[in-house]
Design a protein around this motif. Structure first.
Motif, PDB file in Angstrom:
ATOM      1  N   UNK A 343       0.854  -1.212   0.000  1.00 27.65           N
ATOM      2  CA  UNK A 343       0.000   0.000   0.000  1.00 27.65           C
ATOM      3  C   UNK A 343       0.887   1.258   0.000  1.00 27.65           C
ATOM      4  N   UNK A 344       1.932   1.263   0.819  1.00 27.60           N
ATOM      5  CA  UNK A 344       2.860   2.411   0.856  1.00 27.60           C
ATOM      6  C   UNK A 344       3.501   2.586  -0.520  1.00 27.60           C
ATOM      7  N   UNK A 345       3.946   1.469  -1.092  1.00 25.31           N
ATOM      8  CA  UNK A 345       4.574   1.489  -2.416  1.00 25.31           C
ATOM      9  C   UNK A 345       3.629   2.099  -3.457  1.00 25.31           C
ATOM     10  N   UNK A 346       2.353   1.708  -3.407  1.00 22.28           N
ATOM     11  CA  UNK A 346       1.380   2.232  -4.378  1.00 22.28           C
ATOM     12  C   UNK A 346       1.239   3.751  -4.278  1.00 22.28           C
ATOM     13  N   UNK A 347       1.166   4.273  -3.050  1.00 21.44           N
ATOM     14  CA  UNK A 347       1.023   5.725  -2.880  1.00 21.44           C
ATOM     15  C   UNK A 347       2.256   6.468  -3.396  1.00 21.44           C
ATOM     16  N   UNK A 348       3.425   5.889  -3.179  1.00 20.21           N
ATOM     17  CA  UNK A 348       4.654   6.545  -3.649  1.00 20.21           C
ATOM     18  C   UNK A 348       4.772   6.461  -5.169  1.00 20.21           C
ATOM     19  N   UNK A 349       4.454   5.301  -5.723  1.00 21.31           N
ATOM     20  CA  UNK A 349       4.680   5.083  -7.156  1.00 21.31           C
ATOM     21  C   UNK A 349       3.609   5.724  -8.040  1.00 21.31           C
ATOM     22  N   UNK A 350       2.392   5.850  -7.507  1.00 19.38           N
ATOM     23  CA  UNK A 350       1.320   6.401  -8.351  1.00 19.38           C
ATOM     24  C   UNK A 350       1.108   7.888  -8.056  1.00 19.38           C
ATOM     25  N   UNK A 351       0.537   8.196  -6.897  1.00 19.80           N
ATOM     26  CA  UNK A 351       0.184   9.588  -6.608  1.00 19.80           C
ATOM     27  C   UNK A 351       1.406  10.492  -6.416  1.00 19.80           C
ATOM     28  N   UNK A 352       2.415   9.990  -5.692  1.00 21.45           N
ATOM     29  CA  UNK A 352       3.597  10.828  -5.443  1.00 21.45           C
ATOM     30  C   UNK A 352       4.313  11.160  -6.749  1.00 21.45           C
ATOM     31  N   UNK A 353       4.553  10.143  -7.570  1.00 21.37           N
ATOM     32  CA  UNK A 353       5.256  10.385  -8.839  1.00 21.37           C
ATOM     33  C   UNK A 353       4.417  11.239  -9.784  1.00 21.37           C
ATOM     34  N   UNK A 354       3.088  11.076  -9.741  1.00 21.23           N
ATOM     35  CA  UNK A 354       2.204  11.902 -10.584  1.00 21.23           C
ATOM     36  C   UNK A 354       2.339  13.383 -10.204  1.00 21.23           C
ATOM     37  N   UNK A 355       2.274  13.667  -8.904  1.00 19.72           N
ATOM     38  CA  UNK A 355       2.364  15.055  -8.448  1.00 19.72           C
ATOM     39  C   UNK A 355       3.753  15.649  -8.712  1.00 19.72           C
ATOM     40  N   UNK A 356       4.801  14.832  -8.546  1.00 15.41           N
ATOM     41  CA  UNK A 356       6.159  15.315  -8.845  1.00 15.41           C
ATOM     42  C   UNK A 356       6.266  15.717 -10.315  1.00 15.41           C
ATOM     43  N   UNK A 357       5.696  14.892 -11.190  1.00 17.82           N
ATOM     44  CA  UNK A 357       5.756  15.177 -12.630  1.00 17.82           C
ATOM     45  C   UNK A 357       4.965  16.450 -12.951  1.00 17.82           C
ATOM     46  N   UNK A 358       3.758  16.553 -12.371  1.00 17.28           N
ATOM     47  CA  UNK A 358       2.908  17.724 -12.615  1.00 17.28           C
ATOM     48  C   UNK A 358       3.594  19.015 -12.191  1.00 17.28           C
TER      49      UNK A 358
END
Length: 481
Positions: A343-358
């Protein structure tokens, strides 16, 4: 018949070390600051000022050298590299030519063609120069000595790379090693990691090296890859036309995707190197080397193996998480709190990376705490908030390091689990939307999506979509056409 050419590439990588003070004085090294405010008589090159070596610089250089499988010169010294240029206040740079601190190493890279070791000729310590600012309005150049005396290591590879892909793989591996060691943040855009590309071409199958050029002004991996391809093509074109490649330093213009000559390439004798008379030789004991070895952190290769065993997450997840020390640290710390690695991995890999890119940021820029990430994982996993609310809350965690529990309470975002209230709201929505009900009963499955959406709107997004779906289907089955 067209000749086949082979590209031969070696890199000189300059890395600004993460010390708080400069290499030979106590001025601060922080990036930015008003021009010429991080200076003193030593780094401004005033006559009679004496350098004093920063011990942390030696320790960082040793750590990088050991991680890159180098041998150590246990008796090494500094030399003066003499050249006259406005950004060089002493008219010489303190560097290491004859006895660099580390030598004869190598790191393994992996590309589509498999694994390969890129040799490291040497790693030496030196001071950075100042920075020239060219003012086009006033038609003059200004100099800022804030960067003068910032500690550098220069990592000189062997000419073992044959393509842009190998160059980028080498640089990424090197950057990760240095970041994991904490020796530098390696931000190319701030100049704390800079790569000069030495490139030549030769006919495939020949042993003799061609004439090399050195390219500067490369401040991103994409620019480096384009520069390699561009310079390779330029040299091949010259050889095909029967012309000679000139040994020179060239400046890469990434907008025009072309390089321009800056100056003829100097050799070591042009700099009149001699031992620096103001600095004592450095003696590195076996005990000191052992101490540095024992303090080395777990690097990416070992971390990857441990993640697979300890956390049972897919190889893909482990690869992404360990590609940044910041992401890896956040993952491990948050998992230690909530014990939900996937679950932690999913939050980092999906939402965190999405916001970093944005927001055009790097993982190293992340400021939220593992504690708040773990709290969010717990809230979402327990069904206290639904997935869309969790994403909304995470945006505040990402930007402000908001406490998710407090944020959910303050904004009344808890999921409504009262089946009575849900059933009542859904009954009203079904009654108000007879056409959607008819469409659903006539086999249009998508119609239920509209009714779910209307329910979520009525519940201000705080209902559980699964529960809404279940109750909707029950109510619709109770009301035949």
């Amino acid at each position: 018949m067209n000749k086949q050419y082979e590209t031969v590439i070696g890199l000189e990588v300059h890395v600004e070390l993460a010390t708080k003070t400069k290499i030979f004085c106590s001025c601060q090294t922080t990036f930015g600051g008003a021009p010429n405010t991080h200076t003193c008589p030593v780094c401004a090159g005033m006559p009679g000022s004496l350098p004093v070596l920063n011990k942390q610089v030696v320790e960082y250089a040793l750590a990088v050298g050991l991680a890159a499988n180098c041998k150590i010169h246990q008796h090494c010294k500094f030399d003066r590299k003499n050249y006259f240029y406005p950004d060089n206040p002493q008219n010489y740079q303190i560097s290491q030519l004859y006895l660099p601190i580390c030598y004869d190493g190598g790191i393994e890279i992996e590309t589509e063609n498999g694994k390969k070791t890129i040799g490291i000729h040497e790693i030496h310590m030196e001071e950075d120069a100042g920075k020239l600012i060219h003012d086009e309005w006033e038609d003059c150049s200004l100099v800022d000595y804030n960067r003068s005396g910032v500690p550098l290591i220069e990592i000189v590879s062997e000419p073992d790379m044959r393509s842009a892909e190998e160059v980028i793989a080498y640089l990424e591996k090197l950057r990760l090693i240095i970041q994991y060691l904490g020796a530098s943040d390696c931000k190319l855009q701030e100049g704390s990691m800079r790569a000069d590309v030495n490139l030549s071409v030769r006919e495939a199958g020949t042993a003799k090296l061609g004439t090399r050029t050195e390219m500067k002004n490369l401040n991103s991996f994409k620019a480096i890859a384009r520069a390699v391809e561009g310079e390779r093509a330029r040299q091949i074109e010259l050889l095909e036309e029967g012309k000679k490649v000139i040994q020179e330093t060239r400046r890469w213009d990434d907008n025009k995707e072309y390089s321009y000559p800056m100056r003829s390439k100097e050799d070591a004798q042009d700099y009149r190197y001699f031992p620096d008379p103001d600095l004592m030789p450095i003696v590195i004991s076996d005990e000191w080397i052992q101490k540095i070895k024992e303090a080395q952190p777990e690097l990416r290769t070992e971390k990857l193996l441990r993640y697979k065993k300890e956390f049972d997450i897919p190889d893909y997840d482990a690869g992404i998480l360990t590609s940044s020390k910041k992401l890896a640290d956040l993952f491990e710390a948050a998992t230690a709190i909530c014990n939900k690695p996937k679950k932690v991995s999913n939050w980092l890999m999906v939402e965190t990376l999405r916001l970093l890119k944005e927001k055009n940021r790097e993982p190293e820029d992340l400021t939220f705490s593992p504690e708040n990430l773990a709290k969010l994982v717990e809230l979402a996993d327990a069904g206290t908030i639904n997935s869309s609310v969790a994403k909304e809350v995470f945006e505040h965690v990402f930007e402000e390091d908001a406490d998710p529990v407090q944020y959910v309470e303050a904004h009344g975002l808890k999921t409504v689990n009262d089946e009575g209230a849900l059933r009542s709201a859904i009954t009203d929505i079904v009654a108000a939307n007879p056409q959607s009900v008819t469409d659903y009963k006539n086999g249009k499955e998508k119609a239920i999506g509209f009714l779910v959406g209307q329910t979520m709107k009525a519940m201000k997004g705080k209902a559980d979509p699964g529960t809404v779906n279940k109750i909707l289907k029950e109510i619709l089955s109770e009301n035949p056409l």
